[in-house]
Design a protein around this motif. Structure first.
Motif, PDB file in Angstrom:
ATOM      1  N   LYS A   1      -7.714  -4.731  -8.206  1.00  0.00           N
ATOM      2  CA  LYS A   1      -6.790  -4.354  -9.279  1.00  0.00           C
ATOM      3  C   LYS A   1      -5.323  -4.425  -8.892  1.00  0.00           C
ATOM      4  N   GLY A   2      -5.018  -4.969  -7.732  1.00  0.00           N
ATOM      5  CA  GLY A   2      -3.612  -5.134  -7.360  1.00  0.00           C
ATOM      6  C   GLY A   2      -2.892  -3.814  -7.170  1.00  0.00           C
ATOM      7  N   TRP A   3      -1.580  -3.884  -7.242  1.00  0.00           N
ATOM      8  CA  TRP A   3      -0.748  -2.694  -7.031  1.00  0.00           C
ATOM      9  C   TRP A   3       0.611  -3.036  -7.607  1.00  0.00           C
ATOM     10  N   SER A   4       1.103  -2.194  -8.484  1.00  0.00           N
ATOM     11  CA  SER A   4       2.309  -2.559  -9.227  1.00  0.00           C
ATOM     12  C   SER A   4       3.585  -2.266  -8.457  1.00  0.00           C
ATOM     13  N   ARG A   5       3.451  -1.682  -7.245  1.00  0.00           N
ATOM     14  CA  ARG A   5       4.660  -1.371  -6.479  1.00  0.00           C
ATOM     15  C   ARG A   5       4.628  -2.048  -5.111  1.00  0.00           C
ATOM     16  N   ASP A   6       5.528  -1.683  -4.249  1.00  0.00           N
ATOM     17  CA  ASP A   6       5.557  -2.300  -2.924  1.00  0.00           C
ATOM     18  C   ASP A   6       4.861  -1.396  -1.913  1.00  0.00           C
ATOM     19  N   VAL A   7       4.737  -1.865  -0.697  1.00  0.00           N
ATOM     20  CA  VAL A   7       4.022  -1.121   0.336  1.00  0.00           C
ATOM     21  C   VAL A   7       4.540  -1.577   1.702  1.00  0.00           C
ATOM     22  N   LEU A   8       4.589  -0.648   2.645  1.00  0.00           N
ATOM     23  CA  LEU A   8       5.015  -0.955   4.013  1.00  0.00           C
ATOM     24  C   LEU A   8       3.855  -0.672   4.968  1.00  0.00           C
ATOM     25  N   ILE A   9       3.466  -1.685   5.748  1.00  0.00           N
ATOM     26  CA  ILE A   9       2.411  -1.511   6.758  1.00  0.00           C
ATOM     27  C   ILE A   9       2.954  -1.944   8.113  1.00  0.00           C
ATOM     28  N   ASP A  10       2.787  -1.102   9.128  1.00  0.00           N
ATOM     29  CA  ASP A  10       3.061  -1.508  10.503  1.00  0.00           C
ATOM     30  C   ASP A  10       1.765  -1.514  11.294  1.00  0.00           C
ATOM     31  N   GLN A  11       1.598  -2.551  12.116  1.00  0.00           N
ATOM     32  CA  GLN A  11       0.382  -2.714  12.930  1.00  0.00           C
ATOM     33  C   GLN A  11       0.776  -3.324  14.268  1.00  0.00           C
ATOM     34  N   GLY A  12       0.371  -2.714  15.371  1.00  0.00           N
ATOM     35  CA  GLY A  12       0.681  -3.254  16.701  1.00  0.00           C
ATOM     36  C   GLY A  12      -0.210  -4.431  17.053  1.00  0.00           C
ATOM     37  N   THR A  13       0.381  -5.434  17.685  1.00  0.00           N
ATOM     38  CA  THR A  13      -0.426  -6.604  18.085  1.00  0.00           C
ATOM     39  C   THR A  13      -1.323  -6.301  19.286  1.00  0.00           C
ATOM     40  N   SER A  14      -1.003  -5.251  20.050  1.00  0.00           N
ATOM     41  CA  SER A  14      -1.825  -4.896  21.215  1.00  0.00           C
ATOM     42  C   SER A  14      -2.685  -3.669  20.937  1.00  0.00           C
TER      43      SER A  14
ATOM     44  N   LEU B   1      -3.420   4.046  -4.072  1.00  0.00           N
ATOM     45  CA  LEU B   1      -3.906   2.960  -4.940  1.00  0.00           C
ATOM     46  C   LEU B   1      -4.743   3.511  -6.099  1.00  0.00           C
ATOM     47  N   ASN B   2      -5.463   4.589  -5.842  1.00  0.00           N
ATOM     48  CA  ASN B   2      -6.290   5.182  -6.901  1.00  0.00           C
ATOM     49  C   ASN B   2      -5.515   6.122  -7.807  1.00  0.00           C
ATOM     50  N   ASN B   3      -4.324   6.530  -7.375  1.00  0.00           N
ATOM     51  CA  ASN B   3      -3.567   7.540  -8.128  1.00  0.00           C
ATOM     52  C   ASN B   3      -2.083   7.193  -8.170  1.00  0.00           C
ATOM     53  N   PRO B   4      -1.773   6.054  -8.775  1.00  0.00           N
ATOM     54  CA  PRO B   4      -0.362   5.617  -8.762  1.00  0.00           C
ATOM     55  C   PRO B   4       0.565   6.605  -9.461  1.00  0.00           C
ATOM     56  N   ASP B   5       0.030   7.405 -10.368  1.00  0.00           N
ATOM     57  CA  ASP B   5       0.870   8.398 -11.048  1.00  0.00           C
ATOM     58  C   ASP B   5       1.202   9.580 -10.148  1.00  0.00           C
ATOM     59  N   LYS B   6       0.494   9.729  -9.045  1.00  0.00           N
ATOM     60  CA  LYS B   6       0.697  10.890  -8.177  1.00  0.00           C
ATOM     61  C   LYS B   6       1.585  10.589  -6.976  1.00  0.00           C
TER      62      LYS B   6
ATOM     63  N   HIS C   1     -12.870   3.353  -1.914  1.00  0.00           N
ATOM     64  CA  HIS C   1     -12.311   3.908  -0.676  1.00  0.00           C
ATOM     65  C   HIS C   1     -12.067   2.820   0.359  1.00  0.00           C
ATOM     66  N   ASP C   2     -11.618   1.683  -0.099  1.00  0.00           N
ATOM     67  CA  ASP C   2     -11.306   0.562   0.779  1.00  0.00           C
ATOM     68  C   ASP C   2     -10.042  -0.095   0.220  1.00  0.00           C
ATOM     69  N   ALA C   3      -8.954  -0.023   0.989  1.00  0.00           N
ATOM     70  CA  ALA C   3      -7.669  -0.512   0.477  1.00  0.00           C
ATOM     71  C   ALA C   3      -7.716  -1.998   0.162  1.00  0.00           C
ATOM     72  N   THR C   4      -8.368  -2.775   1.004  1.00  0.00           N
ATOM     73  CA  THR C   4      -8.442  -4.217   0.763  1.00  0.00           C
ATOM     74  C   THR C   4      -9.216  -4.511  -0.515  1.00  0.00           C
ATOM     75  N   VAL C   5     -10.337  -3.827  -0.695  1.00  0.00           N
ATOM     76  CA  VAL C   5     -11.139  -4.022  -1.905  1.00  0.00           C
ATOM     77  C   VAL C   5     -10.347  -3.616  -3.143  1.00  0.00           C
ATOM     78  N   LEU C   6      -9.634  -2.506  -3.060  1.00  0.00           N
ATOM     79  CA  LEU C   6      -8.857  -2.026  -4.208  1.00  0.00           C
ATOM     80  C   LEU C   6      -7.750  -3.009  -4.581  1.00  0.00           C
ATOM     81  N   ILE C   7      -7.061  -3.518  -3.566  1.00  0.00           N
ATOM     82  CA  ILE C   7      -5.982  -4.482  -3.842  1.00  0.00           C
ATOM     83  C   ILE C   7      -6.559  -5.749  -4.483  1.00  0.00           C
ATOM     84  N   ASN C   8      -7.660  -6.213  -3.921  1.00  0.00           N
ATOM     85  CA  ASN C   8      -8.278  -7.421  -4.478  1.00  0.00           C
ATOM     86  C   ASN C   8      -8.769  -7.188  -5.903  1.00  0.00           C
TER      87      ASN C   8
END
Lengths: 274, 274
Positions: B207-220, B156-161, B198-205
């Motif tokens: 300045k957003g993100w111009s691309r897509d993202v995949l997150i997996d999280q277990g319910t247990s 999120l901080n380095n979209p060019d990289k 250094h907080d993904a939620t804060v960064l998204i809120n």
């Protein structure tokens, strides 16, 4: 039987359990992977026997069998490699005693009191898992190194109990190897005739094998001199057994080798499940 | 750079290397998986950042990324999670100090002398592996838990990289979690404005993100209260980011979860490699 842990994995459950073994006269730990298909009915079983120094855990974390077992609807049972605990005999040699049961029934002191891994895997643990889990009475067996030796010798001696057999870098001719002679003498005594039933190459030469077999062996395995793949390869060819013996270029003795070919072995057993 | 080990794996090479890091001011160990395709030309790179208490080794032995990286022709780089060694500061808390670098550049004593994992991963290790291995200048980044936090915040901080980003059970909102507040205070000081980057939620809120993202999280997952997936999920939806946020039923925080979805993540990055 006690449940130690259960983790969801590839839609199924990777569990670790313990029980008091009558045969080995101590508590034993083992692991079972149940694929998602087990939720709707019994599934065939693949036994995976581990090598020297391993427990039930090494293959469960590093062999990557679960992905393929889930794909093909097979359970995987991972026994420990020996009895363990304070009252159980041991030796300073990593290749003798705890972690090194060699899948035989010891007849010699001090080992005979607990080291009955042949009967444990073949009978006691089989009956336990069949009673506790939704398993079909169809069994394939494989293993790595000492466990490859165990898989081959258990299957060759008990063709009625296993529908299929394969091995990863097995100790192929233990009666002619320092990985074998020391242990067979300790567990079974100095009379080498008692060793013959626990050597895959000797068994193939003596009585053949009416089915096929899959063996994978890395060409860069650091233990080739101890494993003696050439003895088993020659025996299989001499006996005209429809086997697949693959020398895999560049692979060593590690779980990087096992995991690479895990899918082929699961497919081998799934294709032959009764 | 020193070679510690190399094992053939899925037709490629799983290697472990060490070097003297200028940025972290100590020797650092890392792992690289090169797929078979790297023998005939440069391949894109997937960075895998590990979680608390891990080294370069956990994912390399348990995440099962190699199979998929070989299938898609991607390299995988596995950095360590912190500087290490006798002269390096540490803490009794497993979640602070060695094994817990949180992928930031520490500004506070005693951490600042070595704990520069943000620059280390983003610049120094990248330059080293690009010089030493046949890698194309195309980078995806993923990680697990603290490493998922690292992957998201570095991207999120380095979209060019980075061409692509994903995460397994990331620490999604560390400025609001005990997995974050303690460490960000220790490494960056009490002024919370320094924590925001250094907080993904804060960064998204913010300045957003111009691309897509995949997150997996277990319910247990046993750490859901610390990971706070709902904060990141809400932020991604609020910002209308074309992301895939999957709550995976029954999965916990273990590598049984990571390995189950490793193939999907490698595909995600391979499909987006430049």
């Amino acid at each position: 039987m006690k449940t130690i842990s259960e983790n969801t994995c590839f839609g199924g459950t990777q569990g670790v359990y313990s029980h008091t073994s009558t045969v080995c006269n101590c508590d034993m730990t083992f692991a079972v992977y149940l694929p998602p298909q087990a939720k709707s009915g019994p599934v065939p079983v693949l036994w995976y026997l581990s090598g020297l120094t391993c427990t039930h855990e090494n293959a469960m974390t590093k062999a990557a069998l679960q992905e393929h077992a889930a794909r093909r609807g097979m359970a995987v049972v991972y026994p420990d490699t020996s009895p363990r605990g304070e009252g159980v005999a041991d030796d300073e040699d990593y290749a003798l005693g705890q972690g090194a049961g060699f899948y035989v029934n010891a007849t010699q002191a001090p080992w005979a009191a607990h080291f009955q891994m042949y009967d444990y895997v073949l009978t006691e643990l089989r009956e336990l898992v069949m009673a506790q889990f939704p398993l079909a009475d169809s069994h394939g067996i494989t293993g790595h190194s000492m466990g490859g030796h165990g898989a081959l010798t258990l299957a060759l001696n008990n063709p009625d109990k296993f529908a299929s057999v394969s091995a990863f870098a097995p100790i192929a001719n233990p009666t002619a190897s320092d990985w074998g002679r020391v242990q067979l003498a300790a567990y079974l005594g100095e009379d080498e005739t008692a060793w013959q039933a626990h050597d895959a190459t000797v068994l193939i030469n003596a009585k053949g094998w009416s089915r096929d077999v899959l063996i994978d062996q890395g060409t860069s395995d650091q233990f080739l001199e101890l494993l003696k793949p050439e003895a088993l390869s020659a025996a299989l060819a001499s006996a005209r057994i429809p086997g697949v013996f693959r020398m895999q270029p560049g692979y060593d003795h590690s779980y990087y080798f096992v995991s690479t070919f895990a899918g082929d072995h699961v497919d081998w057993h799934a294709d032959r499940a009764g």
